[in-house]
Design a protein around this motif. Structure first.
Motif, short mmCIF file in Angstrom:
data_model
loop_
_atom_site.label_atom_id
_atom_site.label_comp_id
_atom_site.label_asym_id
_atom_site.label_seq_id
_atom_site.Cartn_x
_atom_site.Cartn_y
_atom_site.Cartn_z
N VAL A 1 4.01 -33.81 23.31
CA VAL A 1 4.32 -33.39 21.96
C VAL A 1 5.07 -34.51 21.22
O VAL A 1 4.72 -34.89 20.10
N ILE A 2 6.05 -35.06 21.90
CA ILE A 2 6.88 -36.07 21.23
C ILE A 2 6.11 -37.37 21.01
O ILE A 2 6.12 -37.95 19.93
N PHE A 3 5.40 -37.81 22.06
CA PHE A 3 4.63 -39.06 21.91
C PHE A 3 3.62 -38.93 20.78
O PHE A 3 3.52 -39.80 19.90
N GLY A 4 2.87 -37.85 20.81
CA GLY A 4 1.79 -37.69 19.84
C GLY A 4 2.33 -37.58 18.43
O GLY A 4 1.85 -38.26 17.50
N ALA A 5 3.31 -36.74 18.25
CA ALA A 5 3.87 -36.56 16.92
C ALA A 5 4.47 -37.88 16.44
O ALA A 5 4.35 -38.23 15.26
N GLY A 6 5.09 -38.60 17.38
CA GLY A 6 5.67 -39.88 17.01
C GLY A 6 4.60 -40.84 16.51
O GLY A 6 4.77 -41.51 15.47
N ALA A 7 3.49 -40.90 17.22
CA ALA A 7 2.42 -41.81 16.81
C ALA A 7 1.94 -41.47 15.41
O ALA A 7 1.85 -42.34 14.54
N VAL A 8 1.63 -40.19 15.19
CA VAL A 8 1.12 -39.81 13.88
C VAL A 8 2.17 -40.06 12.80
O VAL A 8 1.87 -40.57 11.72
N GLY A 9 3.42 -39.70 13.12
CA GLY A 9 4.49 -39.88 12.15
C GLY A 9 4.65 -41.35 11.77
O GLY A 9 4.70 -41.70 10.58
N ASN A 10 4.69 -42.20 12.77
CA ASN A 10 4.83 -43.63 12.50
C ASN A 10 3.67 -44.15 11.67
O ASN A 10 3.84 -44.97 10.77
N PHE A 11 2.49 -43.68 12.01
CA PHE A 11 1.31 -44.15 11.27
C PHE A 11 1.45 -43.85 9.79
O PHE A 11 1.26 -44.71 8.94
N THR A 12 1.79 -42.58 9.49
CA THR A 12 1.92 -42.21 8.08
C THR A 12 3.04 -43.00 7.41
O THR A 12 2.97 -43.32 6.23
N ALA A 13 4.07 -43.33 8.19
CA ALA A 13 5.20 -44.05 7.61
C ALA A 13 4.96 -45.55 7.59
O ALA A 13 5.82 -46.31 7.18
N GLY A 14 3.80 -45.97 8.09
CA GLY A 14 3.50 -47.40 8.09
C GLY A 14 4.18 -48.17 9.19
O GLY A 14 4.25 -49.39 9.16
N LEU A 15 4.70 -47.48 10.20
CA LEU A 15 5.36 -48.14 11.33
C LEU A 15 4.36 -48.34 12.46
O LEU A 15 3.28 -47.75 12.46
N PRO A 16 4.71 -49.12 13.46
CA PRO A 16 3.79 -49.30 14.59
C PRO A 16 3.62 -47.98 15.35
O PRO A 16 4.59 -47.29 15.62
N TRP A 17 2.38 -47.67 15.66
CA TRP A 17 2.11 -46.36 16.25
C TRP A 17 1.34 -46.47 17.56
O TRP A 17 1.17 -45.50 18.29
N LEU A 18 0.84 -47.68 17.85
CA LEU A 18 0.01 -47.81 19.05
C LEU A 18 0.78 -47.44 20.31
O LEU A 18 0.23 -46.88 21.25
N GLY A 19 2.07 -47.75 20.30
CA GLY A 19 2.88 -47.45 21.48
C GLY A 19 2.87 -45.97 21.79
O GLY A 19 2.63 -45.54 22.93
#
Ligand code: HEM
Ligand SMILES: Nc1ncnc2c1ncn2[C@@H]1O[C@H](COP(=O)(O)OP(=O)(O)OP(=O)(O)O)[C@@H](O)[C@H]1O
Ligand SMILES: Nc1ncnc2c1ncn2[C@@H]1O[C@H](COP(=O)(O)OP(=O)(O)OP(=O)(O)O)[C@@H](O)[C@H]1O
Ligand SMILES: [Mg+2]
Ligand SMILES: [Mg+2]
Lengths: 240, 202, 221, 221, 202
Positions: free
Chosen positions: D174-192
């Motif tokens: 839950v945390i990894f996935g939400a983090g990835a999507v959140g970072n993507f929308t915020a323009g942050l690195p999300w691949l990690g």
């Protein structure tokens, strides 16, 4: 009269000619309606697109009306366990679904020029879509239960439950301030629509209505004949 | 008070196939009637029609001394192939519920525990019972909530010899108290009674 | 009445035993409060508006997924036979089942939703409205859903069919409830929506048991 | 291999028959797209940010609710006995069940989530990421959840137990996935985040069958 | 290839209660051994121990000609009180799956349909079958996927007289093909064989 026709045999006798007569009547009305629609003056606001109305509005009315018929037939089939009522309900569902689909399609075509979007999630549109899902659910349920009698009763219960959606569709525009046009024909205090538009609309509506009843009777007849044929086949299989 | 059962000219269809027709029988107080017949002949279907689950295609099911609806709500026990016991609940919870649901009390449930010697099983979950033990728990509701008409579908199949005669004794007792029993079975009961064959003589 | 309570206790026991209950609420709470700040950025104002919507989505889906349990098991293991020969009519059985379903699915989510909303920064007044909407709407979901579950008994693709049948029935409470909460947050009149929602749920509470009972009777045959 | 396919087909049939499948996806889609605009106000910009979060919440909850079905029925009706005396080890059975669970619950929701997001105004690139996260995360949910379902077999309060066991296991994806999507929308690195999520799901895919099989063996005794 | 079964000094506990101990028996090719005993004596538990579901407290279960793990994966059929058939799937779907899962093919499933006269039931969902019909569908996998050792738990209880002798014939045939049958039952089988009593002599 309805009760007189409740006997399947009497119904079959009385409706032998219905297909031909109804077909001719519907054709005349629809041709007249289409001709009137194209000769009506364009609306000062909506321009030529107003002509979609003559297809859209009667279809939307029929979607609701047919559902009411489906509910009525289901009621008789459930309470009086009447085979003819069940055949009528079964026959009505696809017709209603077709009108409903037409209303959705034309509404959506009309929405593009009027509102700038094919679809919006507003109460009227959503509730019409829901009505469409009801038709689909009804047909899916009938198809999923293989015992005919059980399917008939279960589907009838569902149809009656779904009746609740019809008033919601109609009043949705007033209950939520919707993008969609408020009622201008069937309202307290009489229609608020110009005669030049109302006449073709009413003729088209009559045409749709006559088409529906014709097809309904024909489909009900087919259904009655199908059950008879099946009963005959079962009898033969049992005797062999 | 239910005093008798009369079936006349009964016909039942399942899935568009007629299982049997013209079945007539009567059952009076103190009588056991055993239904026999091949697998799929329609014994279960007949019992279900009497219990009111199934609407017969033709014929008449008459309860004497009570109208059909009341009789079905208050005067009969239907115990089918499947017992409806919930695997995750304990025997006592289930018995208690069944007894109270059918008009008995916790006390009458306790009496049934005595009658069927269920004491050691009460705290076990249903899923831990052996087949015969489970059937005994299911049978207990017949005793826990006294109702005149028993509709039993092969009640003794999973019981051992001793329990069969034990349940036979309970049946005899019920009949003496002017109860009525209509039961389907492949093997005869250890209680005297009439037998009716369902379906084509197999 | 006593018999009804006995029945209700059993139904509650069964409904809470299998996957529903407080856990559902906790899970929701945990998910929403950890997820959303991550997914939607940390602005609390935006998040506050979102909690009710998420609660509705979760409520509708949870109701949908647990419907299959409502009658199907009792139907397959013969318990419905017992319930059908009891002193109470099947309508009462359906009522008990609906209430149990509501308490195991609707209530926990309803209780969790406002907590989540407050945790995300919503005002406590809107939290109260959310609680009311979710609790009342959950009742509507449980009973309309029950109709679908009962009608689909014995059908070949039961679960999928239930969903198809139930979705349109779910729509009115969804629209009414979400409308009320939405209007409230937007400062528009919201009592109407809540009123419609309550009316709908009460109507289903009163009528659905009859439909369910009729459908169950039909399936038992 | 052929035997595994036979098994998989049965599991898919059962899982799709019971409430899962395309309808679940459609239901989800319908709920999200009708509910969120109503609940969160119709501003498309705001909605676009919420849709992925709502998808996650729904995915996690849906996975939770359908877990009970995974082993419980087979256990109670004796089908596990048959599965345990087959040529394939119980590990393979657990794998098939996990995959079926995923395909009936995770995949439809994963397919629906980006469509809902786009309908709500998210960009189509983020939709792709949502699809990937939901599909991969759903795999993790199905397999971690399966462990809980297997361990709770035969326990008196199965559902509650499942949730207690499963919830903590659900947290990482839950945390990894939400983090990835959140970072993507915020323009942050999300691949990690996506990488961690994939690693987690693959790890559960590889390890969970052993845990499930051990738990099932234990329950069969 | 499995050629025999030998059990020595077996003891099984359930829920901290010792069901039986010191049970020894042997089973050779072509033999039927019937387990009898009171309800709850432990017949099912013994069969489950042989099938490998239950770990015995003491004693030894030896398969001859094959190691235990392989034997349990490939050489035995366990058919318990519950048949594991799914109510919503059709008889043919279930039979086909069971056959293929146990190493048979669609063709062998068809042969089993012949042997148990299941033809008219194939398209029915399991939930629509009568108790005896359902049991016949469950038994069909014994024929559909040939394995030497059959562990049967009261296989004939819901069958009618004719089907009992029919299945008796299939058992006899299996024994002639040098199969082994270990079966629990309350009533004797229509096939000659030895009998072992489990638990205190009841
Ligand atoms: C997919 C989109 C649409 C749907 C599902 C829809 C549905 C309906 C329905 C159900 C009615 C019948 C209402 C009643 O009598 O209670 C109706 C009537 C009507 N619709 Fe639509 N509609 C759609 C789009 C539109 C658009 C874009 C327009 C034009 C702006 C429009 C104009 C009208 C008008 C003028 C009526 C007649 C109102 C009356 O006299 O009662 N509709 N529509
Ligand atoms: N819902 C149904 N749809 C179609 N056929 C059904 C349905 N229910 C039962 N049947 C069929 O009805 C027949 C009679 O079933 P019933 O259970 O009454 O038999 P029975 O005499 O009790 O048999 P048994 O001894 O095996 O218990 C069977 O052939 C069965 O397949
Ligand atoms: N999981 C369990 N936990 C505790 N006790 C159990 C469990 N499973 C079975 N038992 C107990 O073990 C005993 C033996 O059960 P088993 O099923 O082996 O008996 P059986 O000889 O097959 O009886 P029947 O003739 O009734 O089928 C029973 O008393 C039962 O209550
Ligand atoms: Mg029967
Ligand atoms: Mg046993």
């Amino acid at each position: 009269m309805i009760f007189g026709l409740a006997n399947p045999q009497r119904f079959m006798d009385a409706t032998r000619r219905a297909g031909v007569i109804g077909g001719v009547l519907s054709a005349v009305l629809l041709i007249a309606g289409v001709w009137l629609s194209f000769t009506a003056p364009p609306d000062y606001q909506q321009g030529e697109t107003v002509r979609i109305m003559f297809v859209h509005v009667p279809a939307a009315w029929m979607a609701m009306f047919v559902y009411a018929c489906l509910g009525g037939a289901s009621f008789f089939s459930l309470v009086f366990r009447h085979a003819l009522a069940d055949a009528a309900a079964k026959a009505a569902a696809p017709l209603g679904a077709a009108f409903n689909a037409l209303a959705l399609a034309t509404g959506s075509l009309w929405g593009r020029p009027m509102w700038g979007a094919w679809w919006v999630w507003d109460a009227r549109l959503t509730s019409v879509l829901i009505l469409f899902f009801f038709y689909l659910g009804y047909m899916a349920l009938r198809a999923a239960l293989d015992d005919e009698q059980k399917a008939a009763r279960a589907a009838a219960i569902l149809a009656l439950v779904g009746l609740i959606n019809v008033p919601i569709v109609h009043f949705s525009v007033t209950w939520w301030n919707s993008l969609h046009q408020a009622a201008s024909v069937f309202r307290l205090g009489g229609p608020t629509i110009a005669w030049s538009l109302l006449l073709p609309l009413l003729v088209m509506a009559l045409g749709y209505m006559s088409l529906f009843f014709t097809l309904w009777i024909v489909r009900t007849r087919t259904e009655v004949m199908r059950t008879r044929a099946e009963a005959l086949m079962l009898k033969r299989a049992g005797g062999a | 008070m239910l005093t008798g059962l009369a079936i006349e000219g009964l016909a039942v269809e399942r899935g568009a196939r007629r299982l049997f027709e013209g079945v007539s029988l009567t059952l009076a107080r103190g009588e056991l009637l055993t239904l026999t017949g091949a697998n799929g002949a329609g014994k279960t279907s007949l019992l279900r029609a009497v219990a009111g689950f199934l609407r017969p295609q033709a014929g008449d099911i008459r309860f004497e001394g009570q109208d059909a609806e009341d009789a079905r709500a208050e005067s009969l026990h239907y115990l089918g192939h499947q017992d409806g016991l919930k695997p995750a609940r304990t025997a006592w919870e289930e018995l208690c519920f069944q007894a109270q649901w059918c008009g008995g009390t916790r006390e009458s449930a306790k009496a049934a525990v005595e009658a069927l010697a269920l004491q050691p099983l009460l705290d076990l979950e249903i899923r831990k019972l052996s087949a015969g033990q489970r059937r005994r728990v299911a049978l207990a509701r017949l005793i826990a909530a006294p109702r005149p008409l028993w509709l039993l579908d092969e009640p003794m199949a999973p019981l051992d010899a001793e329990r069969r005669s034990g349940f036979g004794a309970l049946m005899a007792q019920h009949l003496q108290g002017s109860g009525l029993i209509l039961a389907a079975a492949h093997d005869p009961f250890p209680v005297p009674g009439r037998t009716v064959q369902i379906g084509a003589s197999a | 009445m006593k018999t009804f309570l006995v029945l209700l206790r059993r139904e509650l026991d069964l409904a809470w035993g299998g996957g529903g209950g407080p856990v559902l609420g906790c899970a929701f709470l945990a998910c929403v409060t950890t997820l959303l700040p991550l997914a939607a950025g940390p602005s609390l104002v935006r998040l506050a508006g979102f909690a009710p919507g998420a609660a509705w989505v979760a409520l509708a889906l949870a109701s949908l997924l647990s419907l299959e349990r409502m009658f199907e098991r009792d139907y397959e293991d013969g318990a419905l036979d017992l319930l059908a020969t009891g002193p109470l009519p099947l309508e009462a059985v359906a009522l008990a089942k609906g209430l149990a379903q509501w308490s195991a699915n609707g209530l926990p989510l309803a209780a969790a939703a406002p907590i989540a909303a407050i945790a995300l920064g919503a005002s406590s007044t809107s939290a109260l409205l959310i609680l009311a909407c979710a609790a009342i709407g959950g009742l509507g979901f449980a009973f309309t859903g029950g109709i679908g579950a009962a009608v689909a008994l014995g059908a070949r693709r039961g679960g999928v069919l239930i969903a198809v049948i139930v979705l349109p029935l779910f729509a009115p409470p969804v629209i009414f409830g979400a409308g009320a909460v939405g209007n409230f947050t937007a400062g528009l009149p919201w009592l109407g929506g809540l009123g419609f929602l309550s009316a709908y749920s009460l109507a289903t509470l009163a009528l659905a048991p009859f439909a369910m009972a009729a459908a169950v009777r039909n399936a038992l045959g």
